[in-house]
Design an enzyme around this catalytic site. Structure first.
Site, PDB file in Angstrom:
ATOM      1  N   LYS A  66      10.513 -12.986 -15.411  1.00 57.82           N
ATOM      2  CA  LYS A  66      10.085 -11.765 -16.108  1.00 57.82           C
ATOM      3  C   LYS A  66       8.922 -12.075 -17.031  1.00 57.82           C
ATOM      4  O   LYS A  66       7.923 -11.375 -17.060  1.00 57.82           O
ATOM      5  CB  LYS A  66      11.278 -11.212 -16.893  1.00 57.82           C
ATOM      6  N   GLU A  77       5.625 -13.022 -15.010  1.00 58.80           N
ATOM      7  CA  GLU A  77       4.971 -11.987 -14.201  1.00 58.80           C
ATOM      8  C   GLU A  77       4.326 -10.899 -15.034  1.00 58.80           C
ATOM      9  O   GLU A  77       3.296 -10.361 -14.652  1.00 58.80           O
ATOM     10  CB  GLU A  77       5.894 -11.406 -13.122  1.00 58.80           C
ATOM     11  N   HIS A 110      14.929 -35.749 -15.775  1.00 62.42           N
ATOM     12  CA  HIS A 110      14.530 -36.431 -14.542  1.00 62.42           C
ATOM     13  C   HIS A 110      13.046 -36.193 -14.235  1.00 62.42           C
ATOM     14  O   HIS A 110      12.618 -36.363 -13.102  1.00 62.42           O
ATOM     15  CB  HIS A 110      15.419 -35.985 -13.383  1.00 62.42           C
ATOM     16  N   CYS A 163       0.829  -1.206   0.000  1.00 62.96           N
ATOM     17  CA  CYS A 163       0.000   0.000   0.000  1.00 62.96           C
ATOM     18  C   CYS A 163       0.866   1.261   0.000  1.00 62.96           C
ATOM     19  O   CYS A 163       2.020   1.241   0.427  1.00 62.96           O
ATOM     20  CB  CYS A 163      -0.920   0.095   1.209  1.00 62.96           C
ATOM     21  N   ASN A 195      -0.555   1.820   5.993  1.00 64.66           N
ATOM     22  CA  ASN A 195       0.237   0.851   5.237  1.00 64.66           C
ATOM     23  C   ASN A 195       0.887  -0.083   6.252  1.00 64.66           C
ATOM     24  O   ASN A 195       1.592   0.390   7.145  1.00 64.66           O
ATOM     25  CB  ASN A 195       1.317   1.583   4.419  1.00 64.66           C
ATOM     26  N   GLY A 196       0.637  -1.392   6.118  1.00 64.50           N
ATOM     27  CA  GLY A 196       1.222  -2.345   7.052  1.00 64.50           C
ATOM     28  C   GLY A 196       0.197  -3.398   7.435  1.00 64.50           C
ATOM     29  O   GLY A 196      -0.866  -3.498   6.814  1.00 64.50           O
ATOM     30  N   GLU A 224      15.717 -15.732 -14.076  1.00 68.47           N
ATOM     31  CA  GLU A 224      15.251 -14.354 -14.188  1.00 68.47           C
ATOM     32  C   GLU A 224      14.429 -14.166 -15.470  1.00 68.47           C
ATOM     33  O   GLU A 224      13.389 -13.512 -15.475  1.00 68.47           O
ATOM     34  CB  GLU A 224      16.446 -13.387 -14.140  1.00 68.47           C
ATOM     35  N   TRP A 276      -3.113  -2.615  -1.467  1.00 70.91           N
ATOM     36  CA  TRP A 276      -2.852  -4.000  -1.862  1.00 70.91           C
ATOM     37  C   TRP A 276      -3.403  -4.814  -0.706  1.00 70.91           C
ATOM     38  O   TRP A 276      -2.834  -4.820   0.387  1.00 70.91           O
ATOM     39  CB  TRP A 276      -1.346  -4.219  -2.035  1.00 70.91           C
ATOM     40  N   LYS A 317       5.003  -3.484  -5.952  1.00 69.37           N
ATOM     41  CA  LYS A 317       6.438  -3.275  -6.130  1.00 69.37           C
ATOM     42  C   LYS A 317       7.228  -3.584  -4.861  1.00 69.37           C
ATOM     43  O   LYS A 317       8.283  -4.183  -4.906  1.00 69.37           O
ATOM     44  CB  LYS A 317       6.665  -1.831  -6.565  1.00 69.37           C
ATOM     45  N   ARG A 371       2.829   0.476  -5.445  1.00 69.49           N
ATOM     46  CA  ARG A 371       2.851  -0.215  -4.154  1.00 69.49           C
ATOM     47  C   ARG A 371       1.598  -1.060  -3.912  1.00 69.49           C
ATOM     48  O   ARG A 371       1.488  -1.748  -2.901  1.00 69.49           O
ATOM     49  CB  ARG A 371       2.989   0.810  -3.018  1.00 69.49           C
TER      50      ARG A 371
HETATM   51  C1  F6R Z   1      10.345  -9.272 -10.036  1.00 67.51           C
HETATM   52  C2  F6R Z   1      10.496  -8.407  -8.879  1.00 67.51           C
HETATM   53  C3  F6R Z   1      10.464  -9.035  -7.550  1.00 67.51           C
HETATM   54  C4  F6R Z   1      11.459  -8.339  -6.599  1.00 67.51           C
HETATM   55  C5  F6R Z   1      11.282  -8.887  -5.181  1.00 67.51           C
HETATM   56  C6  F6R Z   1      12.273  -8.255  -4.219  1.00 67.51           C
HETATM   57  O1  F6R Z   1      10.395  -8.532 -11.209  1.00 67.51           O
HETATM   58  O2  F6R Z   1      10.598  -7.211  -8.995  1.00 67.51           O
HETATM   59  O3  F6R Z   1      10.695 -10.404  -7.611  1.00 67.51           O
HETATM   60  O4  F6R Z   1      12.752  -8.572  -7.074  1.00 67.51           O
HETATM   61  O5  F6R Z   1       9.981  -8.630  -4.741  1.00 67.51           O
HETATM   62  O6  F6R Z   1      12.086  -6.875  -4.118  1.00 67.51           O
HETATM   63  P1  F6R Z   1      13.241  -5.956  -3.573  1.00 67.51           P
HETATM   64  O7  F6R Z   1      14.355  -6.033  -4.566  1.00 67.51           O
HETATM   65  O8  F6R Z   1      12.637  -4.592  -3.485  1.00 67.51           O
HETATM   66  O9  F6R Z   1      13.648  -6.504  -2.244  1.00 67.51           O
END
Ligand code: F6R
Length: 580
Positions: free
Chosen positions: A462, A465, A481, A2, A98-99, A458, A74, A575, A27
């Site tokens: 990407k 998501e 396997h 949030c 937020n929390g 990675e 969120w 995020k 957020r």
């Molecule tokens: C994927 C992504 C997430 C963050 C993860 C950690 O694209 O952005 O997997 O890498 O949530 O977030 P941070 O780096 O802010 O600790």
């Protein structure tokens, strides 16, 4: 997660708050709301994106006010709905939060026994009720009494309908006080108020801020607190699209310049980086992409002869770890506020183990609490899926590895990196063509060995998501396997092949899936006969991942675009993951 924002000053707050919420939308974005105050409180809420709230506000007659608070959500407690959206109001108190309040259920029961009625299934309403319960004529006292009963995390912006003031307090969740010209802001992130000010004050745990139009006062347990006014290094440009359709594409295209800047900063100044040679063991911890950056780091440091352990933070924090005294724990995090990574860091700190943050956000919790920290200097990353921050995390790990084990070829090659990245990113036509052949598929696989496996993790994350295509990554040798049973005619398999020593092995594994119908997409530094291939320049081993990942980011973007996905804000995500 949030995002929250509050305003007090001489302007009308609604425009400032909506603008701010749009910057905070990364957020969380399942519902949003705003409260304006002038002797009475007007609350407007809406489900979905901030644009829905904005439309609703534009169609309402608003009270004439100079004080307001707002929130983008969120959901944690209670489904995303208008009723559960913030702000929440009980009695005199209206607030945004937020929390997560872990003892909300007990507190709610206690207050219900005293006759308080609740309307929502949120934990936040309980905080409003608690402050209202304690409020007689002194808000600071009431807030202090209320928070002393809360367990969990909170950043709060609070209005009392008896006073022309704005209050704020935080514990664990981020919150800063923005200092403008005769106006003040409360926000989860400085990026939300950069249109008005870049001056801010970091708030400590449970410090209560009282704002009037022309003053601020911070107290903790009846004692006045003095805090330095900081100046943010972010520019407004960091928070605008600058002609791009999506932040993800803007941020990928920033990679060459940002990589160049960081190389220039460190390559002749390696002394300013911590010396990892003095540690016998290194633990690397992060979540999601940050963890995959760590997997690349593990491969680099292992080649340097260092004993490495790596784990995702949500596991690391609960494991029974036997620390040796010469251990360093590296915490990788873009936001510096990820709850699990913070817990992992505190576990190491509590055991008197040195910690090193590789982090983007200046003054974030992880940056502040680690023994050492290195800022990756990515600027603001707004797209929920990380791109540029990932690349800069990997660059920092490769610089640390170079410092352990310097050699001239690395020095030669690192200078070429920004230009090579630029050339790779310019091949948009090819990435679009590949995206055309991928976007209708339901499953995509990625394979690689050692560092190429980390890269493929990675690439796979990407893609899934942002495009919602199911995708998985496997160590190339593991496929037979079990997983190979999923390969059928036309299954797309990306093979990442940058490591010379195991090239032939991975190619053999790729051939195994091709002979079972798979359609390969090769990503490597040696030319091959496959129809679909991304040939990246051959460069020093420690730098190779920096060239292999950006094309995968591009492909994920174009696949998501073809599928009409909300690229910068994929569903169900946020995020900054500030909850466990
Ligand atoms: C994927 C992504 C997430 C963050 C993860 C950690 O694209 O952005 O997997 O890498 O949530 O977030 P941070 O780096 O802010 O600790």
């Amino acid at each position: 997660m949030c995002g929250i924002i509050g305003y007090i000053g001489s302007k009308r707050p609604e425009k400032i708050l909506i603008e701010g919420l749009k910057k905070l939308e990364y957020r969380g974005y399942d519902s949003a709301g705003i409260a304006l105050y002038n002797k009475e409180v007007q609350i407007i809420k809406s489900i979905g994106k901030i644009s829905n709230l904005e439309e609703k506000i534009n169609n309402e007659k608003l009270i004439d006010s100079n004080i307001g608070i707002a929130h983008t959500r969120w959901a944690t407690h209670g489904e995303p709905s208008e009723i559960n959206a913030h702000p929440h109001r009980i009695g005199h108190i209206t607030l945004v939060h937020n929390g997560i309040i872990e003892n909300a259920k007990e507190l709610k029961e206690k207050l219900q026994n005293k006759g308080v009625k609740f309307n929502t299934s949120t934990d936040t309403e309980v905080i409003a009720a608690l402050i209202n319960y304690y409020y007689k004529d002194n808000m600071e006292k009431a807030i202090e009494e209320a928070i002393s009963e809360l367990k969990g995390s909170y950043a709060l912006a609070i209005i009392n309908d008896q006073e022309d003031k704005l209050y704020a307090v935080r514990c664990e969740s981020p919150l800063i006080l923005g200092i403008g010209d005769n106006e003040y802001f409360i926000t989860s992130d400085i990026g939300a108020i950069l249109n008005y000010t870049n001056k801010y004050v970091l708030l400590g745990q449970n410090e209560i801020v009282t704002l009037t139009k022309d003053s601020y006062n911070i107290v903790k347990e009846d004692t006045k607190v003095f805090r330095k006014v900081e100046v943010s290094n972010l520019s407004l440009e960091d928070t605008t699209l600058n002609g791009y359709d999506h932040y993800m594409m803007k941020e990928i295209n920033e990679e060459p310049v940002l990589v160049d800047n960081l190389i220039k900063k460190y390559i002749n100044n390696l002394d300013s980086l911590p010396d990892l040679n003095k540690y016998k063991n290194i633990h690397i911890v992060g979540c999601g992409s940050a963890y995959y950056a760590g997997m690349i780091g593990k491969n680099l440091f292992e080649e340097d002869g260092i004993k490495i352990e790596i784990d995702v933070a949500s596991e690391y924090r609960y494991r029974n770890i036997i620390y040796d005294k010469d251990t360093l724990v590296i915490l990788i995090s873009q936001s510096g506020e990820t709850a699990d990574t913070i817990a992992a860091m505190r576990k190491a700190n509590d055991n008197n183990i040195d910690t090193l943050a590789i982090v983007n956000v200046q003054s974030s919790t992880i940056e502040r609490e680690c023994t050492y920290s290195i800022l990756i200097e990515a600027g603001k990353e707004i797209a929920v899926a990380t791109t540029k921050a990932f690349i800069l995390q990997v660059l920092v790990l490769s610089l640390l590895s170079y410092k352990i084990n310097p050699d001239n070829k690395y020095l030669e090659d690192i200078k070429k990196l920004p230009q090579q990245l630029k050339v790779l990113l310019d091949k948009t036509g090819y990435y679009k063509k590949l995206a055309d052949s991928i976007y209708k598929h339901e499953d995509v696989f990625f394979i690689g060995r050692k560092v190429d496996y980390a890269i493929s993790m990675e690439g796979s994350l990407k893609l899934k998501e942002v495009s919602y295509i199911h995708s998985d990554s496997y160590q190339a040798g593991e496929l037979k396997h079990g997983t190979i049973s999923l390969v059928k005619e036309g299954t797309i398999v990306f093979a990442i092949v940058t490591d010379d020593e195991i090239r032939d092995k991975t190619i053999s594994n790729l051939e195994e899936v091709i002979s079972r119908g798979a359609k390969p997409i090769y990503v490597g530094n040696a030319d091959v006969d496959y129809e679909n291939k991304i040939i990246i320049p051959k460069i020093h081993k420690k730098l190779q991942p920096l060239l292999a990942v950006p094309p995968l980011q591009m492909i994920a973007y174009y696949v998501a675009l073809k599928r009409g996905c909300d690229i910068d804000k994929p569903k169900n995500l946020a995020k900054s993951v500030t909850v466990e």
